[in-house]
Design a protein around this motif. Structure first.
Motif, PDB file in Angstrom:
ATOM      1  N   ARG A  64       7.683   0.156   4.755  1.00 17.54           N
ATOM      2  CA  ARG A  64       7.292  -0.673   3.606  1.00 17.54           C
ATOM      3  C   ARG A  64       5.968  -1.406   3.826  1.00 17.54           C
ATOM      4  NH1 ARG A  64      12.556  -2.584   4.459  1.00 17.54           N
ATOM      5  NH2 ARG A  64      11.785  -4.692   4.701  1.00 17.54           N
ATOM      6  N   THR A  69       4.176   0.935  -0.836  1.00 19.02           N
ATOM      7  CA  THR A  69       5.620   0.813  -0.590  1.00 19.02           C
ATOM      8  C   THR A  69       6.100  -0.622  -0.376  1.00 19.02           C
ATOM      9  OG1 THR A  69       5.271   1.232   1.788  1.00 19.02           O
ATOM     10  CG2 THR A  69       5.789   3.137   0.404  1.00 19.02           C
ATOM     11  N   ASP A  70       5.217  -1.562  -0.344  1.00 22.79           N
ATOM     12  CA  ASP A  70       5.573  -2.969  -0.093  1.00 22.79           C
ATOM     13  C   ASP A  70       6.724  -3.434  -0.983  1.00 22.79           C
ATOM     14  OD1 ASP A  70       5.287  -5.540   1.045  1.00 22.79           O
ATOM     15  OD2 ASP A  70       4.090  -6.186  -0.672  1.00 22.79           O
TER      16      ASP A  70
ATOM     17  N   SER B  62      15.531  -1.575   4.248  1.00 26.38           N
ATOM     18  CA  SER B  62      15.103  -1.018   2.958  1.00 26.38           C
ATOM     19  C   SER B  62      16.286  -0.881   2.009  1.00 26.38           C
ATOM     20  CB  SER B  62      14.410   0.330   3.164  1.00 26.38           C
ATOM     21  OG  SER B  62      13.245   0.149   3.959  1.00 26.38           O
ATOM     22  N   GLN B  65      16.250  -3.722  -0.589  1.00 34.55           N
ATOM     23  CA  GLN B  65      15.095  -3.948  -1.448  1.00 34.55           C
ATOM     24  C   GLN B  65      15.354  -3.501  -2.883  1.00 34.55           C
ATOM     25  OE1 GLN B  65      12.422  -5.550   0.162  1.00 34.55           O
ATOM     26  NE2 GLN B  65      13.812  -5.522   1.885  1.00 34.55           N
TER      27      GLN B  65
END
Lengths: 99, 99, 99, 99, 99
Positions: A64, A69-70, B62, B65
Motif C-alpha cells: 500500500r 495503492t495508498d 490490507s 482497508q
C-alpha cells in the motif's frame, strides 16, 4: 520483494469503491533463472507494467506504499519493472534479449 | 491478492464486539484455471459476495482497508467479485459461463 | 482468519509487561471437516474461549485489533467462538453436537 | 529476521518514484550452517552490504523501519551485516574465515 | 505466537543505528511435545531470555510492540519465557524438569 512475470489480468466490476480505476495483474513468480516457479498471485499495477514483462512486487502493508495503492485493500503491488539482474557476477536476465 | 471461490459461511455469535454484523465467508483458493488448489480460509465479506462466486481476497493489514473491516480483528477480506481473467491472451474464466 | 480447536494453554510469568493478564491459548488448526490439519500456534484469547472449543483466529497486525490485545506484542488472537459452519449448503460443524 | 547471503543485484529503472536511489539485493537464505537453503528474495540494502556477505534481513512492515526504506513499497530490508553466530556454544560462522 | 527454544546468538556490528544494543537470538521452533520442528529464525530479545530456554515469539509488526523493539526494523521478538504448557489437560512441558 520477489521477481515475477506478468502473465495476465483480472476484471472485477463489483468491488470496494477505493479500488476503482486500479489494474489487477496476474503474476507468475520466477526463480533466479527467470523460470516460472512458486505459484501465482494477483497484484495491483503501480508502474504501468504490461503482460510479458518481468517485474518486482511487494506484499503486505508494503503493497500500500505507492501513490495508487495508498489506503486501499491491496496486499500486493508491482512497484518496479526489471531491466536486468545478475547473480555471482553473471547476468541472468536482461530485458529485450531472448530468455 | 488471490483468486478464490466462496464455498460456505461461518456463524459465530460470541465474538469481539467490533465484528458485529460482519459476514464470514469460507473461501477455497483456486488456481489460474479456476480449479480448487491451495487450501481454504475465512474472510470477511466487503462486497456482498455469495456462495459459488469467484472473488479476490486481500490478507494481512490490507484486510482492514475496507469500510466494513476498518480497525476490526480481520486478516482477510473479500474486496472484489471477479468478472473474468485471462492468461497469455486466453480467457480462463468468465462469470456466468460453465466452468 | 482460520478455524482452529483450542487444545491447551501456555503459562509464562516472565514476559513483556503489556502482556500481563492475557491468556495464551494453544490452537490446533482444523480443516473444513473439523479435522485437525495444518499445525498449531499460540494465540491470545479475546473472547473467553475454553479448551475444546472451535474458534476463529486472526493473525498479524489484525491480531492486535481487539480491546485486550491493542498495542501488545501479539500476532494471533482468538476473536470469535464458532457456532457452526456450512460448505455447499451442508452443515459441516455445529457446536454441541458430536463431531 | 533470517540469515541470508547476498548473491546478486537487480536493476529497475521504471519504478515507484519513492524507490529512486535504493539498491535491490538478491538474497539466498542460508541455514544455521551457512548453507544455502530455503529460496531467494529481493531486499533493499540499508547498510551498504556487498555481494558475498552474510546478512540479516527483516520482512513485512518491519522492512520499512530504516532511514532508507521508510514509507517505501519495500517488504524486505537488509538491516545488518553478520560478523558471526554460534549455536549451542559452537561458532557456526565467522566473517573472514573460509566457510 | 509460536513456541521455540533459544539455541544461539548472532553478532552484527554494522547495522541500522536503531538496532544498537539489541540482542539477536537464534530460535529453533518446537512442536507441542517440545521437539525441534519447523525451522529456525532470528528474533530480538525483549525479556532477557537465555540460550536453552523455551520461549514464545511474535512476528511481523507485532514484533515491534515491545519497549525494546518499538520502531526498529525487527520482524520477530521473544516476548515471553515459557514456564509450562499443557495440551488436553496433560502437562507437556514444565521449565526446570528434564525434557
Amino acid at each position: 520483494m520477489n521477481l515475477a512475470k506478468v502473465v495476465g489480468t483480472v476484471v472485477a466490476t463489483q468491488k470496494e469503491a477505493s479500488l476503482e480505476g486500479l489494474k489487477f495483474l496476474i503474476l507468475q513468480k520466477v526463480d533466479l533463472d527467470g523460470t516460472p516457479a512458486g505459484g501465482s498471485l494477483v497484484a495491483v499495477d503501480a508502474v504501468d507494467a504490461g503482460v510479458g514483462e518481468i517485474v518486482l512486487f511487494a506484499t503486505g502493508s508494503s503493497g500500500r506504499q505507492t501513490v495508487r495503492t495508498d489506503k486501499r485493500p491491496c496486499d500486493a503491488v508491482v512497484m518496479a519493472i526489471v531491466d536486468s539482474w545478475e547473480v555471482a557476477g553473471e547476468v541472468k536476465y536482461k530485458k529485450g534479449t531472448d530468455d
